[in-house]
Design a protein around this motif. Sequence first.
Motif, PDB file in Angstrom:
ATOM      1  N   VAL A  23     -19.501 -10.687 -13.911  1.00  0.00           N
ATOM      2  CA  VAL A  23     -19.680 -12.081 -14.287  1.00  0.00           C
ATOM      3  C   VAL A  23     -18.782 -12.648 -15.450  1.00  0.00           C
ATOM      4  O   VAL A  23     -18.874 -13.218 -16.152  1.00  0.00           O
ATOM      5  CB  VAL A  23     -20.912 -12.442 -14.273  1.00  0.00           C
ATOM      6  N   THR A  24     -17.470 -11.826 -15.520  1.00  0.00           N
ATOM      7  CA  THR A  24     -16.614 -12.199 -16.421  1.00  0.00           C
ATOM      8  C   THR A  24     -15.555 -12.862 -15.732  1.00  0.00           C
ATOM      9  O   THR A  24     -15.181 -12.679 -14.539  1.00  0.00           O
ATOM     10  CB  THR A  24     -16.029 -10.715 -16.950  1.00  0.00           C
ATOM     11  N   LYS A  35     -18.858 -17.247  -9.362  1.00  0.00           N
ATOM     12  CA  LYS A  35     -19.007 -18.547 -10.410  1.00  0.00           C
ATOM     13  C   LYS A  35     -20.500 -19.259 -10.286  1.00  0.00           C
ATOM     14  O   LYS A  35     -20.537 -19.975 -11.361  1.00  0.00           O
ATOM     15  CB  LYS A  35     -17.696 -19.239 -10.292  1.00  0.00           C
ATOM     16  N   ALA A  59     -20.695  -8.394 -18.136  1.00  0.00           N
ATOM     17  CA  ALA A  59     -20.300  -9.942 -18.479  1.00  0.00           C
ATOM     18  C   ALA A  59     -19.366  -9.748 -19.724  1.00  0.00           C
ATOM     19  O   ALA A  59     -18.868 -10.800 -20.221  1.00  0.00           O
ATOM     20  CB  ALA A  59     -21.595 -10.519 -19.137  1.00  0.00           C
ATOM     21  N   TYR A  60     -18.810  -8.428 -20.028  1.00  0.00           N
ATOM     22  CA  TYR A  60     -17.680  -8.155 -21.006  1.00  0.00           C
ATOM     23  C   TYR A  60     -16.628  -7.330 -20.430  1.00  0.00           C
ATOM     24  O   TYR A  60     -17.074  -6.385 -20.176  1.00  0.00           O
ATOM     25  CB  TYR A  60     -18.384  -7.501 -22.269  1.00  0.00           C
ATOM     26  N   GLU A  73     -21.938 -15.147 -26.228  1.00  0.00           N
ATOM     27  CA  GLU A  73     -21.589 -15.246 -25.090  1.00  0.00           C
ATOM     28  C   GLU A  73     -21.745 -14.252 -24.089  1.00  0.00           C
ATOM     29  O   GLU A  73     -22.089 -14.684 -22.826  1.00  0.00           O
ATOM     30  CB  GLU A  73     -20.066 -15.277 -25.138  1.00  0.00           C
ATOM     31  N   GLU A  74     -21.766 -13.047 -24.372  1.00  0.00           N
ATOM     32  CA  GLU A  74     -22.287 -12.045 -23.578  1.00  0.00           C
ATOM     33  C   GLU A  74     -23.822 -12.263 -22.887  1.00  0.00           C
ATOM     34  O   GLU A  74     -24.137 -12.151 -21.691  1.00  0.00           O
ATOM     35  CB  GLU A  74     -22.175 -10.520 -24.100  1.00  0.00           C
ATOM     36  N   LYS A  76     -25.266 -15.234 -23.118  1.00  0.00           N
ATOM     37  CA  LYS A  76     -25.545 -16.301 -22.056  1.00  0.00           C
ATOM     38  C   LYS A  76     -24.891 -16.044 -20.621  1.00  0.00           C
ATOM     39  O   LYS A  76     -25.235 -16.827 -19.908  1.00  0.00           O
ATOM     40  CB  LYS A  76     -24.260 -17.360 -22.894  1.00  0.00           C
ATOM     41  N   ARG A  77     -23.665 -15.037 -20.458  1.00  0.00           N
ATOM     42  CA  ARG A  77     -23.557 -14.737 -19.271  1.00  0.00           C
ATOM     43  C   ARG A  77     -24.238 -14.093 -18.411  1.00  0.00           C
ATOM     44  O   ARG A  77     -24.544 -14.370 -17.040  1.00  0.00           O
ATOM     45  CB  ARG A  77     -22.044 -14.273 -19.381  1.00  0.00           C
TER      46      ARG A  77
END
Length: 275
Positions: A23-24, A35, A59-60, A73-74, A76-77
């Motif tokens: 999910v990056t 997305k 996510a990273y 941010e990670e 949140k993703r």
Amino acid sequence: MTINCKGSLIDLSTPKAMGILNVTPDSFYDGGQYKDEYQILSQTEKMLTEGATFIDIGAYSSRPGADHISEEEEKKRILPIITLLLKKFPEILVSVDTFRSEIAKRSIEAGAALINDISAGNLDKNMISTVGELKIPYIMMHMKGTPQTMKSMDQYEDLINEINLYFSKKVAQARQHGINDIIIDPGFGFAKNVTQNFELLKNLELLHIHNLPILAGLSRKSMIYKTLNTEPAQALNGTTSLNTIALLKGTSILRVHDVKEAIECITLINQIRVS
């Protein structure tokens, strides 16, 4: 050889497939493909239907030279994705690809089953103790440096011995913190050049000295497409070839983008073993 995932014993004496769900926006192969909720759920359902035992969410981006993102941010993703998947697929076994202890803790609280750490605790001093407290399976990978620096850190005097020494120390540390279920990942493509990756695959059985399940992450990696002078999108056949070798050398989990083909590999290798 079993691991305990949320109260269910997963038998790794028969190899399993772990489907990759990035999910990056900047993963080397499938970055930015998933997305929205529909795409995420459709891809997950496809991988589960094809036979994935685990779904590994990242996510990273850990590709060489990838941009660093904040912990916020990670979080949140990834956390909404875990919640989304558990709501749709209550029995799913979610693996979370993170090196941050707080992300690990929050992910397990959200319903994830295991943690996949590219740094084996080297990038967060609290990771191993956190996993020990959570009483969950832990995938520890061999890597030097960070995703941003690892390409320049491929110097070894004896690749296999150094990897085995690394895991000896890391496994001992994990045991001291009460981690019972450990899976080792030799880290294809992480602080290793193409030649070293093939040396590692050639000698993969030498990692069995730890008596632990081995995860192989070979899917569409540069050791394949650079050798074949192609691109990640054309590297499925090469991935299947190397996954077959990894299975013959005793790999317990194949971490893959293409679950159907990995399951076919596993099925055929199993047939050889029982015949």
